[in-house]
Design a protein around this motif. Structure first.
Motif, PDB file in Angstrom:
ATOM      1  N   LEU A  92       0.887  -1.263   0.003  1.00  0.00           N
ATOM      2  CA  LEU A  92      -0.151   0.036  -0.041  1.00  0.00           C
ATOM      3  C   LEU A  92       0.867   1.263   0.081  1.00  0.00           C
ATOM      4  O   LEU A  92       0.657   2.040  -0.566  1.00  0.00           O
ATOM      5  N   ALA A  93       1.966   1.116   0.776  1.00  0.00           N
ATOM      6  CA  ALA A  93       2.745   2.378   0.884  1.00  0.00           C
ATOM      7  C   ALA A  93       3.688   2.584  -0.319  1.00  0.00           C
ATOM      8  O   ALA A  93       3.537   3.861  -0.893  1.00  0.00           O
ATOM      9  N   PHE A  94       3.962   1.561  -1.075  1.00  0.00           N
ATOM     10  CA  PHE A  94       4.531   1.712  -2.276  1.00  0.00           C
ATOM     11  C   PHE A  94       3.757   2.263  -3.548  1.00  0.00           C
ATOM     12  O   PHE A  94       4.043   3.128  -4.203  1.00  0.00           O
ATOM     13  N   LEU A  95       2.386   1.961  -3.339  1.00  0.00           N
ATOM     14  CA  LEU A  95       1.510   2.220  -4.456  1.00  0.00           C
ATOM     15  C   LEU A  95       0.978   3.823  -4.369  1.00  0.00           C
ATOM     16  O   LEU A  95       1.119   4.378  -5.254  1.00  0.00           O
ATOM     17  N   LEU A  96       0.837   3.946  -3.050  1.00  0.00           N
ATOM     18  CA  LEU A  96       0.809   5.568  -2.647  1.00  0.00           C
ATOM     19  C   LEU A  96       1.675   6.336  -3.049  1.00  0.00           C
ATOM     20  O   LEU A  96       1.383   7.421  -3.854  1.00  0.00           O
ATOM     21  N   VAL A  97       2.826   5.883  -2.785  1.00  0.00           N
ATOM     22  CA  VAL A  97       4.004   6.927  -3.227  1.00  0.00           C
ATOM     23  C   VAL A  97       4.207   6.914  -4.723  1.00  0.00           C
ATOM     24  O   VAL A  97       4.391   7.968  -5.418  1.00  0.00           O
ATOM     25  N   LEU A  98       3.965   5.780  -5.336  1.00  0.00           N
ATOM     26  CA  LEU A  98       4.095   5.730  -6.881  1.00  0.00           C
ATOM     27  C   LEU A  98       3.175   6.443  -7.359  1.00  0.00           C
ATOM     28  O   LEU A  98       3.367   7.349  -8.600  1.00  0.00           O
ATOM     29  N   ALA A 100       1.717   9.291  -6.212  1.00  0.00           N
ATOM     30  CA  ALA A 100       2.149  10.726  -5.937  1.00  0.00           C
ATOM     31  C   ALA A 100       3.241  11.055  -6.901  1.00  0.00           C
ATOM     32  O   ALA A 100       3.195  12.262  -7.511  1.00  0.00           O
ATOM     33  N   VAL A 101       4.247   9.958  -7.119  1.00  0.00           N
ATOM     34  CA  VAL A 101       5.409  10.452  -8.039  1.00  0.00           C
ATOM     35  C   VAL A 101       4.774  10.720  -9.383  1.00  0.00           C
ATOM     36  O   VAL A 101       5.156  11.696 -10.239  1.00  0.00           O
ATOM     37  N   ILE A 102       4.062   9.749  -9.916  1.00  0.00           N
ATOM     38  CA  ILE A 102       3.348   9.884 -11.401  1.00  0.00           C
ATOM     39  C   ILE A 102       2.387  11.105 -11.180  1.00  0.00           C
ATOM     40  O   ILE A 102       2.612  12.067 -12.444  1.00  0.00           O
ATOM     41  N   GLY A 103       1.798  11.603 -10.214  1.00  0.00           N
ATOM     42  CA  GLY A 103       0.988  12.841 -10.106  1.00  0.00           C
ATOM     43  C   GLY A 103       2.022  13.961 -10.345  1.00  0.00           C
ATOM     44  O   GLY A 103       1.567  14.981 -11.185  1.00  0.00           O
ATOM     45  N   ILE A 104       3.257  14.159  -9.862  1.00  0.00           N
ATOM     46  CA  ILE A 104       3.936  15.167  -9.912  1.00  0.00           C
ATOM     47  C   ILE A 104       4.393  15.368 -11.227  1.00  0.00           C
ATOM     48  O   ILE A 104       4.502  16.443 -11.919  1.00  0.00           O
ATOM     49  N   GLY A 105       4.789  14.262 -11.864  1.00  0.00           N
ATOM     50  CA  GLY A 105       5.277  14.205 -13.225  1.00  0.00           C
ATOM     51  C   GLY A 105       4.260  14.685 -14.149  1.00  0.00           C
ATOM     52  O   GLY A 105       4.184  15.517 -15.057  1.00  0.00           O
ATOM     53  N   VAL A 106       2.834  14.336 -13.992  1.00  0.00           N
ATOM     54  CA  VAL A 106       1.806  14.589 -14.647  1.00  0.00           C
ATOM     55  C   VAL A 106       1.611  16.292 -14.397  1.00  0.00           C
ATOM     56  O   VAL A 106       1.287  16.808 -15.499  1.00  0.00           O
TER      57      VAL A 106
END
Length: 325
Positions: A92-98, A100-106
């Motif tokens: 869950l932690a990994f998916l949540l952070v991933l 967020a990372v994709i969201g910043i890139g978008v």
């Protein structure tokens, strides 16, 4: 038989020659430089830097720049480790952070592509926001440790033929980046857009979605680099955001021959730039040159590389011909 003329020289070849000469001088003049452990240390030291430079290269080739990469690298992994230390499940932690990372890139890509905000301002602002928000709201201290027994900790100790695993990850990402840029239509789109955005749009290339894709890839590569850093050090220190790492990333890309004007360069340029910087930093460390002067030398090299890039690769034909104002 035709000799080697000036026309055959370019920035990549010049830097490669300099790297070879510097390696030879260091091998002769510095004790312990050719020791296997030191050679491995050189490659290991530029692995994370080179990985980040791959992401930067993808953005720069498409005529952009991403100044948020170091903030994404450090703060995403710091938050991930904070969630793990707080008891959240790994998946869950990994998916949540991933996400967020994709969201910043978008977000970076959308602001650059659809809002027409210059990339340097978008990514500078987003990097500052990511650092400030994560540090003030999501983590409790500058350095966040990897939980004992976690896969990141074990991954950092993996070696093959006595070579750290991050060197193999660096090599693998080099191959993947090369295949993406050279053998996929999306990679060719990056070059077309960087060379001439208007022409790329006129022939039907989805210029704006491709811009978003580039910043998402840069964010994901930053996350990978952060995980490798945490695996090597068993922690992540968010103060790295305020270090010179971002300038080193640009230095590796630009000095290797990635044209800031867009549409030029590739993985080979990053590898050449990383080789020169890795050898240079190692030699300066052995000679015990103070960090202040090391930064001064790197800054001078970066400035010189930018000036050379501006001469060899003017932003466009109109800019190249306008002369002094």
């Amino acid at each position: 038989m035709r000799g080697i003329g000036w026309s055959s020289l370019n920035q990549e070849r010049i830097v490669l020659v300099l790297a070879v000469l510097l390696f030879a001088v260091a091998a002769i003049g510095l004790p312990g430089f050719l020791a296997p452990d030191n050679l491995i240390a050189i490659v290991r030291s530029v692995s994370v830097l080179g990985i980040l430079a791959f992401g930067m290269a993808i953005v720069i080739i498409g005529r952009g720049i991403d100044l948020s990469m170091v903030a994404i690298m450090a703060m995403s992994v710091a938050w991930y480790l904070q969630l793990l230390n707080g008891g959240m499940s790994d998946g869950l932690a990994f998916l949540l952070v991933l996400a967020a990372v994709i969201g910043i890139g978008v977000l970076n890509g959308v602001l650059v592509a659809y809002a027409d905000v210059p990339a340097i301002f978008v990514t500078l602002a987003s990097g500052s926001f990511v650092f400030g928000y994560v540090r003030s709201q999501l983590i409790t201290q500058d350095a966040v440790a990897v939980p004992q027994g976690h896969w990141i900790e074990m991954f950092g100790g993996v070696r093959y033929f006595d070579i750290p695993v991050e060197v193999f990850i660096f090599a693998g990402l080099a191959v993947l980046t090369f295949l993406f840029l050279r053998f996929t239509k999306w990679g060719r789109f990056v070059y077309y857009e960087g060379d001439n955005p208007m022409a790329a749009r006129n022939i039907g290339i989805p210029v704006r979605p491709m811009q978003v894709l580039r910043y998402v890839l840069a964010a994901l590569i930053s996350f990978i680099a952060g995980l490798l850093t945490a695996a090597s050090l068993h922690s992540i220190n968010t103060r790295i955001v305020n270090s010179n790492l971002l300038y080193d990333i640009v230095l590796v890309a630009v000095i290797g021959g990635i044209g800031l004007s867009g549409g030029r360069g590739g993985v080979r340029n990053v590898l050449v730039g990383a080789a020169l910087i890795g050898i240079l930093l190692n030699a300066m460390t052995i000679v015990d040159i103070p960090t202040l002067y090391q930064n001064l030398i790197k800054a001078a090299i970066l400035l010189g590389a930018i000036i050379i890039d501006g001469i060899l690769n003017p932003r466009d034909e109109q800019t190249a011909q306008q002369g002094d104002i």
